[in-house]
Scaffold this motif. Structure first.
Motif, PDB file in Angstrom:
ATOM      1  N   GLY A   1     -12.266   7.209  58.132  1.00  9.82           N
ATOM      2  CA  GLY A   1     -13.045   6.832  56.957  1.00  9.82           C
ATOM      3  C   GLY A   1     -14.422   6.286  57.257  1.00  9.82           C
ATOM      4  N   ALA A   2     -14.711   6.030  58.521  1.00 15.27           N
ATOM      5  CA  ALA A   2     -16.005   5.448  58.866  1.00 15.27           C
ATOM      6  C   ALA A   2     -17.100   6.508  58.806  1.00 15.27           C
ATOM      7  CB  ALA A   2     -15.958   4.836  60.255  1.00 15.27           C
ATOM      8  N   ALA A   3     -18.301   6.057  58.479  1.00 18.66           N
ATOM      9  CA  ALA A   3     -19.483   6.914  58.548  1.00 18.66           C
ATOM     10  C   ALA A   3     -20.305   6.505  59.761  1.00 18.66           C
ATOM     11  CB  ALA A   3     -20.308   6.789  57.267  1.00 18.66           C
ATOM     12  N   VAL A   4     -21.177   7.400  60.191  1.00 15.61           N
ATOM     13  CA  VAL A   4     -21.897   7.219  61.448  1.00 15.61           C
ATOM     14  C   VAL A   4     -23.395   7.273  61.226  1.00 15.61           C
ATOM     15  CG1 VAL A   4     -22.402   8.318  63.676  1.00 15.61           C
ATOM     16  CG2 VAL A   4     -20.039   8.105  62.909  1.00 15.61           C
ATOM     17  N   SER A   5     -24.104   6.293  61.801  1.00 16.18           N
ATOM     18  CA  SER A   5     -25.565   6.359  61.919  1.00 16.18           C
ATOM     19  C   SER A   5     -25.866   6.963  63.284  1.00 16.18           C
ATOM     20  CB  SER A   5     -26.186   4.958  61.833  1.00 16.18           C
ATOM     21  OG  SER A   5     -25.886   4.322  60.616  1.00 16.18           O
TER      22      SER A   5
ATOM     23  N   ALA B   1     -15.881  16.453  62.487  1.00 22.06           N
ATOM     24  CA  ALA B   1     -14.584  15.798  62.286  1.00 22.06           C
ATOM     25  C   ALA B   1     -14.372  15.375  60.837  1.00 22.06           C
ATOM     26  CB  ALA B   1     -14.477  14.590  63.207  1.00 22.06           C
ATOM     27  N   GLY B   2     -15.333  15.698  59.970  1.00 21.53           N
ATOM     28  CA  GLY B   2     -15.180  15.387  58.558  1.00 21.53           C
ATOM     29  C   GLY B   2     -15.662  14.024  58.145  1.00 21.53           C
TER      30      GLY B   2
ATOM     31  N   LEU C   1     -24.542  22.886  62.667  1.00 21.66           N
ATOM     32  CA  LEU C   1     -23.507  22.619  61.662  1.00 21.66           C
ATOM     33  C   LEU C   1     -23.350  23.790  60.712  1.00 21.66           C
ATOM     34  CD1 LEU C   1     -24.275  18.908  60.683  1.00 21.66           C
ATOM     35  CD2 LEU C   1     -22.581  19.763  62.323  1.00 21.66           C
ATOM     36  N   THR C   2     -22.115  24.054  60.312  1.00 19.54           N
ATOM     37  CA  THR C   2     -21.872  25.031  59.251  1.00 19.54           C
ATOM     38  C   THR C   2     -22.276  24.402  57.918  1.00 19.54           C
ATOM     39  OG1 THR C   2     -19.629  24.259  58.807  1.00 19.54           O
ATOM     40  CG2 THR C   2     -19.906  25.908  60.569  1.00 19.54           C
TER      41      THR C   2
ATOM     42  N   ARG D   1     -22.601  19.302  54.677  1.00 21.94           N
ATOM     43  CA  ARG D   1     -22.440  18.475  53.474  1.00 21.94           C
ATOM     44  C   ARG D   1     -22.118  17.034  53.824  1.00 21.94           C
ATOM     45  NH1 ARG D   1     -19.555  23.242  51.692  1.00 21.94           N
ATOM     46  NH2 ARG D   1     -20.857  24.450  50.248  1.00 21.94           N
ATOM     47  N   HIS D   2     -21.679  16.801  55.053  1.00 21.56           N
ATOM     48  CA  HIS D   2     -21.395  15.429  55.476  1.00 21.56           C
ATOM     49  C   HIS D   2     -22.661  14.677  55.893  1.00 21.56           C
ATOM     50  CE1 HIS D   2     -17.053  15.444  55.197  1.00 21.56           C
ATOM     51  NE2 HIS D   2     -17.023  16.638  55.747  1.00 21.56           N
ATOM     52  N   VAL D   3     -23.781  15.354  55.958  1.00 22.22           N
ATOM     53  CA  VAL D   3     -25.035  14.661  56.248  1.00 22.22           C
ATOM     54  C   VAL D   3     -25.507  14.035  54.934  1.00 22.22           C
ATOM     55  CG1 VAL D   3     -27.403  14.862  57.098  1.00 22.22           C
ATOM     56  CG2 VAL D   3     -25.573  16.241  58.131  1.00 22.22           C
TER      57      VAL D   3
END
Length: 551
Positions: free
Chosen positions: A385-389, A403-404, A450-451, A456-458
């Motif tokens: 559930g974490a997001a990444v900077s 990894a979603g 990225l596909t 879309r995760h960006v």
């Protein structure tokens, strides 16, 4: 002022010859439903700059403002942050898909009035007018951020509020507030008063890069009271800016350990001898992986969540926990840390850091919040559930997106604005990579690897201002501008292919924008190079092109 001078550049514009809408003493400003906040803001800045009264008027007919009126309305057919401006027949209508869209439209309207509309008192001039035009606009990215480090050098509250105004003027909507680090703790936590009594002040400060022999031999520090924080969050919310606080764990924590020595690895070093760090780099003094430390920081975060409500605006549900540059030397030597690894069934100190991060990911998620951290939180396994900077280039962001997990792209090689703007000898305290205005303008947040589903995760992108060598507001201004204007366009409207972006056209538009920055009192770097008082002769920097950040 014409539509060809706007920054960020809008998606589409059309004009009707040379017609204008002249504003005068009878011009009204009318707020439709749910636009009162923007109307208050727009009236305040324009009355101050123009001297016109801009009284409340009556709504115009559907699809148009009343004659001699500026009217704000919602249009659910537009994207939430999108807007449309129509100026024609002595009337101006600003519509937005949501309250934020109306606000961004009002920012553009202010630009159309010319640089003097950014002043705080009227000059002796007449002839305020809007060009007849229609503008359709909406942002490319939802997360358009600026990180400000107030730990290395403290910025008083008024300076923070000023930067929120500068962000709003450039349609940036996430303020990443870096509040704690080795060199200072900047937020009042009532149950732990020593965090600010001890942790917010250092005895002296390294002047320049850490290899510099120079010191500023006077105490430096400061902190924000809880009411200061509430004021900052409210001020940002009025400008549709989400404030994402950062409380750095488990590394970059020497200031906290200096205040409460029991937080450190007491079985390895004498933590009672530590003080708030006075130099730069990565401190080896990190938090101990104990239950007492977890409980302490849960107490910190309980107060943080109260000060930064999740429902304020936009991305306000996020809390940044740092997670970067955690030196593990003390853990490697600590019997307590080794025993913890065995008890938890872990294999090494990287997994121990992942356990630490996962604990707070679960703790925050149970309270309806989302954790975000620097890309080191990938080490030892990414917290669910974490997001990444993604700051160490694109790699962390690519790994996380595949990894979603959601990602904010802020690679140091492109958007660390503390890095020098030119390779010449006059740059003040030259640090890191040379990143020119054009380099920032050609930064592309979405990696081609990225596909479309992964992309879309960006969530978006963010520029970062680390303040080791920025001792005051004017130095922050110099490093931020004009590059932050280029970054704002990247985040809002720049074409995905950097090769297709018209940098020459952007430079022409910047000619007008420098006038706005002048009116706002921004101490930007002139295109011709630093002014004499912007230089720092003799102060050692780190002028190594391509070097790692801590060389």
């Amino acid at each position: 002022m014409t539509t060809s001078e706007l920054i960020p550049g809008p998606l589409t514009t059309s004009t009707w010859g040379d017609g204008v809408f002249p504003l005068d003493e009878e011009t009204t400003l009318t707020a439709g439903p749910e636009t009162d906040g923007t109307a208050r803001w727009l009236r305040a800045v324009l009355v101050a700059a123009t001297g016109l009264p801009l009284r409340e008027g009556e709504p115009g007919p559907p699809g148009s403002a009343a004659e001699n009126s500026v009217e704000l309305r919602l249009d659910p057919q537009l994207p939430p942050e999108g807007y449309r401006i129509t100026v024609r027949d002595r009337r101006a209508l600003v519509t937005g898909g949501g309250p934020a869209g109306v606000f961004w439209g009002a920012q553009t309207l202010r630009q159309l009035l010319g640089p003097d509309a950014f002043r705080r008192a009227p000059l002796r001039r007449t002839g305020w007018q809007l060009p007849e035009t229609e503008i359709q606009d909406a942002p490319r990215f939802a997360w358009r951020g600026l990180m400000l480090d107030v730990s290395r050098h403290f910025m008083p509250k008024d300076g923070v509020l000023r930067y929120l105004d500068l962000m709003a003027a450039h349609k940036l909507n996430v303020f990443h507030f870096h509040l704690t680090d080795d060199q200072g703790w900047r937020i009042e936590i009532k149950r732990y008063p020593k965090l600010t009594e001890t942790g917010s002040w250092r005895a002296r400060t390294k002047f320049g890069h850490r290899a510099s022999p120079l010191w500023e031999d006077k105490p430096h520090g400061g902190f924000y009271t809880q009411d200061d924080i509430r004021e900052i969050v409210a001020y940002a919310t009025e400008r549709h800016i989400a404030v994402v606080p950062e409380i750095d764990i488990p590394g970059h924590s020497q200031a906290a350990i200096a205040a409460y020595p029991e937080l450190g690895n007491t079985d390895v070093i004498d933590t009672t001898s530590l003080s708030v760090w006075d130099t730069w780099g990565v401190s080896k003094n990190v938090l101990a992986p104990t239950d007492n430390v977890l409980r302490f920081y849960e107490g910190v975060f309980e107060e943080v969540l109260d000060l930064f409500p999740a429902d304020a605006v936009g991305f306000s549900e996020f809390v940044h926990i740092g997670g970067d540059e955690c030196a593990k030397d003390q853990w490697e030597a600590s019997p307590t840390a080794k025993a913890r690894i065995v008890d938890l069934g872990l294999t090494d100190v990287d997994e121990l850091q992942s356990w630490f991060i996962r604990h707070f990911d679960n703790w925050l998620a149970a309270r309806g919040r989302r954790l975000i951290g620097w890309d080191e939180i990938l080490e030892g396994g990414l917290a669910p559930g974490a997001a990444v900077s993604s700051w160490r280039g694109y790699r962390g962001g690519i790994t996380a997106a595949r990894a979603g997990h959601d990602v904010v792209m802020c690679p140091e090689q492109q958007v660390y604005l503390d890095h020098r703007q030119h390779g010449g000898p006059d740059e003040p305290v030259p640090i890191g990579f040379v990143r020119t205005l054009e380099d920032v303008y050609r930064f592309e947040p979405v990696p081609p690897e990225l596909t479309s589903d992964q992309a879309r995760h960006v969530l978006g992108t963010q520029a970062n201002l680390w303040t080791e060598v920025m001792e005051d507001r004017t130095r922050v201004d110099y490093q931020a501008f004009p590059r932050l204007a280029a970054f704002a366009e990247v985040a809002w409207s720049a074409l995905p292919d950097p090769a297709e972006r018209d940098f020459a056209g952007f430079e022409r538009r910047m000619t007008a924008h420098y006038g706005r920055l002048d009116a706002l009192g921004v101490s930007y770097r002139p295109p011709t190079g630093p002014l004499p008082w912007q230089q720092r002769p003799g102060v050692l920097g780190r002028p190594i092109e391509g070097a790692p950040p801590n060389v």
